[in-house]
Scaffold this active site. Structure first.
Site, PDB file in Angstrom:
ATOM      1  CE  LYS A  22       8.523   5.868 -22.201  1.00  0.00           C
ATOM      2  NZ  LYS A  22       8.444   4.524 -22.736  1.00  0.00           N
ATOM      3  CG  ASN A  23      12.128   3.957 -21.735  1.00  0.00           C
ATOM      4  OD1 ASN A  23      10.908   3.835 -21.590  1.00  0.00           O
ATOM      5  ND2 ASN A  23      12.668   4.396 -22.857  1.00  0.00           N
ATOM      6  CB  CYS A 117       5.412   3.947 -29.445  1.00  0.00           C
ATOM      7  SG  CYS A 117       5.084   5.361 -28.393  1.00  0.00           S
ATOM      8  NE  ARG A 122       8.318  -1.435 -29.981  1.00  0.00           N
ATOM      9  CZ  ARG A 122       8.216  -0.464 -29.083  1.00  0.00           C
ATOM     10  NH1 ARG A 122       7.231   0.410 -29.157  1.00  0.00           N
ATOM     11  NH2 ARG A 122       9.088  -0.356 -28.100  1.00  0.00           N
ATOM     12  CG  ASP A 305      13.368   6.549 -27.158  1.00  0.00           C
ATOM     13  OD1 ASP A 305      12.910   6.021 -28.182  1.00  0.00           O
ATOM     14  OD2 ASP A 305      13.551   5.925 -26.090  1.00  0.00           O
ATOM     15  NE  ARG A 397       2.831   4.588 -23.896  1.00  0.00           N
ATOM     16  CZ  ARG A 397       3.830   4.335 -24.746  1.00  0.00           C
ATOM     17  NH1 ARG A 397       3.757   4.739 -25.990  1.00  0.00           N
ATOM     18  NH2 ARG A 397       4.899   3.673 -24.374  1.00  0.00           N
TER      19      ARG A 397
END
Ligand code: EPU
Length: 432
Positions: A22-23, A117, A122, A305, A397
Site C-alpha cells: 500500500k505505502n 488514519c 499529523r 504499523d 483501505r
C-alpha cells in the site's frame, strides 16, 4: 456499512499470497504524473486507498486502464487539472503525494489537506519545508494547500524528524528540479527505495535511497516504464502474527524477507518458528508464546504499523510485555476494544503494559483505524466465541481481500452487510 463476523479458535494453515505494498503504491501512482509517456504498474493491491488514487488520476485527465487483476496502464499525457479536491483528498492521507508529483511536473499544485488514519497530530510542516527549499511558495487557505514555483531548483533539505511522507514528496518534487538536491535525515523504509527505483526506471537520477542521505540530480524528461510494486511488508507481518496467534502453520508467499527482519526477530523471541526462503516464509507455533518488549521506530526498527497486531499477540503470551510507541501520538486507541475481549492492558502515555492472559473471548468491537482493525481480526481469530468487527472500511483501505485470504487459510470469517441506520433514517425523513 459492512462488518466482519469471526468465529474464533481455528488454526490457520496453508499458504497465502501477499499483495503489493500500500505505502509504495500510493506514492508510485501519483509519481506516474511525472512521466511524459504511459506507464504500466504491476502488483497493485486492490484496496480503497489505491482506488481513490486511481480515481484522482482519472479526474485529472489521465487515462487509466486495468490490464488484468493487479496491472494498470496509466497515460498521464492528457492531465489538464492540478487540483485534488476535498471530497477525494479527505479520504486518505497519501493524497499529499499529489502535491509533490504535480509540483514536480507542472510547477503548481492545489490539494486539499489530507485525511487518513486518526493517529494524533499529523503535521505536514516538513513537506512544506522541502517544497520551499526547492523554490516553491505555498499558501494554506480554506483547507487547501496551494503550491507554485517559477522554476524548481535543487537544494539541501534537512528533515527535523524522520518522515516517510516528506521524504517521498521531496523526491517527487526534486526529480525534475534543476541541479542537485540532497535530502538529509531521510526515511529509509522499503517503500522509499521502491519509489526511487520506480522514478529511476523512468530516467530519474536518484542515489542513496534506503540510507539517510538521498541525492537527486534533476533531469528534464521522464519516460514511460513498466514496474512492479514491492510486496507489502505490513500485510505479510499481519499474516505472520495471525498464524502465530492461532497456533497455526502458514506459508507466506510473494514477500521480501529482508524487509521483514525486525518483525521476524521479534516473533522468534516470542516463541514463533520461522523458516525463510527466497521470496516466502513458513511461520508456525509448536510451543508456548512468551512475553517481549517492543519499541516502534522508523525503519530498520520495528514498524509502528505492526504495533497493534503484535500487542494483540502479546495478550496471548505468558508474562508481562511492554510495548512503546515511538512514532505516533495516539496509536493505542484500539486498546479499549481489546479489553472488551478480555485483554489486560494498561496504557500510560506512549507505553502499554500487557499482562498475557493466554486467551481472549469474542465480543462486538469497532476498528478505529487500519492497523487497529488488523489487530482486532487477529484477536478475533484467536478468541473463543464470536467477534463482530464494525467500521471495517478502515481495514479495506489497506488490506487486499483480507477475509478471502483468511478463509483460504481455514478461518471462519464472513463479511456481512448491515443497513446504515443513519442513511435509512435520513431517507425516511426525506420521504415524509
Ligand atoms: N511528522 C512531522 N512533520 C511532517 C511529517 C511528519 O512532524 O511534516 C511527524 C509525524 O507527526 C510522525 C512522524 O513524523 O510523528 C512520522 O511521520 P511520517 O511522515 O513518517 O508518516 P506518514 O508519511 O504520514 C507513513 C505511512 C503510515 C506510517 C508512517 C510511519 C503512508 C501513506 N503512511 O505515514 O502508515 O505509519 O509512514 O512509518 O505511507 C499505515 O499504513 O497504517 C500508516 C499509518
Amino acid at each position: 456499512m459492512d462488518k466482519f463476523v469471526i468465529k474464533g479458535g481455528r488454526r490457520l494453515t496453508g499458504s497465502v499470497v501477499i499483495s503489493g505494498a500500500k505505502n509504495a503504491a500510493v506514492a508510485i501512482l501519483p509519481a506516474v504524473i511525472l512521466s511524459d509517456e504511459p506507464c504500466i504498474i504491476e502488483n497493485v493491491p486492490d484496496i480503497s486507498d489505491v482506488n481513490i488514487s486511481l480515481r484522482i488520476l482519472r479526474e485529472m485527465g489521465a487515462v487509466v486502464e486495468n490490464l488484468g487483476k493487479d496491472v494498470y496502464k496509466i497515460d498521464p499525457t492528457g492531465i489538464d487539472k492540478v487540483c485534488v479536491p476535498y471530497e477525494t483528498a479527505r479520504k486518505m492521507r497519501a493524497s499529499y503525494y499529489f502535491l509533490g508529483a504535480l509540483l514536480g511536473k507542472f510547477n503548481k499544485a492545489r490539494v486539499s489537506m489530507p485525511g487518513g488514519c486518526p493517529l494524533g497530530d499529523r503535521p505536514i510542516d516538513q513537506h512544506l519545508k522541502a517544497f520551499s527549499a526547492l523554490g516553491a511558495e505555498y499558501t494554506l487557505s480554506q483547507g487547501m494547500i496551494d503550491l507554485k514555483a517559477d522554476q524548481l531548483r535543487g537544494n539541501q533539505i534537512f528533515f527535523d524528524v524522520v518522515t516517510v511522507g516528506a521524504t517521498m514528496n521531496a523526491m517527487l518534487a526534486a526529480v525534475k528540479a534543476e541541479g542537485l538536491t540532497v535530502i538529509e535525515n531521510a526515511a529509509k523504509e522499503p517503500h522509499i527505495v521502491d519509489l526511487a527505483n520506480f522514478l529511476n526506471s523512468m530516467g530519474a537520477n536518484i542515489m542513496g535511497a534506503g540510507t539517510d542521505v538521498i541525492k537527486i540530480r534533476g533531469v528534464q524528461h521522464l519516460h514511460g516504464t513498466s514496474y512492479s510494486v514491492i510486496p507489502d511488508q505490513i500485510e505479510a507481518g499481519t499474516f505472520m502474527i495471525a498464524a502465530a496467534a492461532t497456533g497455526g502453520d502458514v506459508m507466506i508467499e510473494n514477500i521480501t524477507p529482508k524487509h521483514l527482519e525486525s518483525i521476524t526477530k521479534k516473533l522468534e523471541k516470542i516463541g514463533v518458528n520461522i523458516e525463510q526462503y527466497d521470496d516466502s516464509m513458513r511461520v508456525w507455533v509448536d510451543g508456548p508464546l512468551v512475553k517481549a518488549n517492543v519499541k516502534t521506530t522508523p525503519h530498520p526498527g520495528f514498524p509502528t504499523d505492526m504495533q497493534p497486531q503484535i500487542a494483540a499477540l502479546l495478550t496471548l503470551a505468558e508474562g508481562t510485555s511492554i510495548v512503546t510507541e515511538g512514532v505516533w501520538e495516539q496509536r493505542f486507541r484500539y486498546v479499549d476494544e481489546l479489553r472488551r475481549m478480555g485483554a489486560d492492558i494498561t496504557v500510560n502515555g506512549k507505553v502499554a503494559l500487557i499482562e498475557g492472559t493466554g486467551s481472549l473471548m469474542g465480543a462486538p468491537v469497532k476498528a478505529c483505524d487500519l492497523r487497529a482493525g488488523a489487530a482486532l481480526i487477529i484477536a478475533g481469530l484467536a478468541a473463543n466465541g464470536i467477534t463482530e468487527i464494525e467500521d471495517i472500511y478502515h481495514i479495506e483501505r489497506g488490506y487486499d481481500c483480507m477475509e478471502g485470504k483468511l478463509r483460504g487459510l481455514g478461518a471462519d470469517i464472513e463479511k456481512i452487510s448491515v443497513p446504515d441506520k443513519m442513511a435509512e433514517s435520513k431517507n425516511a425523513r426525506a420521504a415524509v
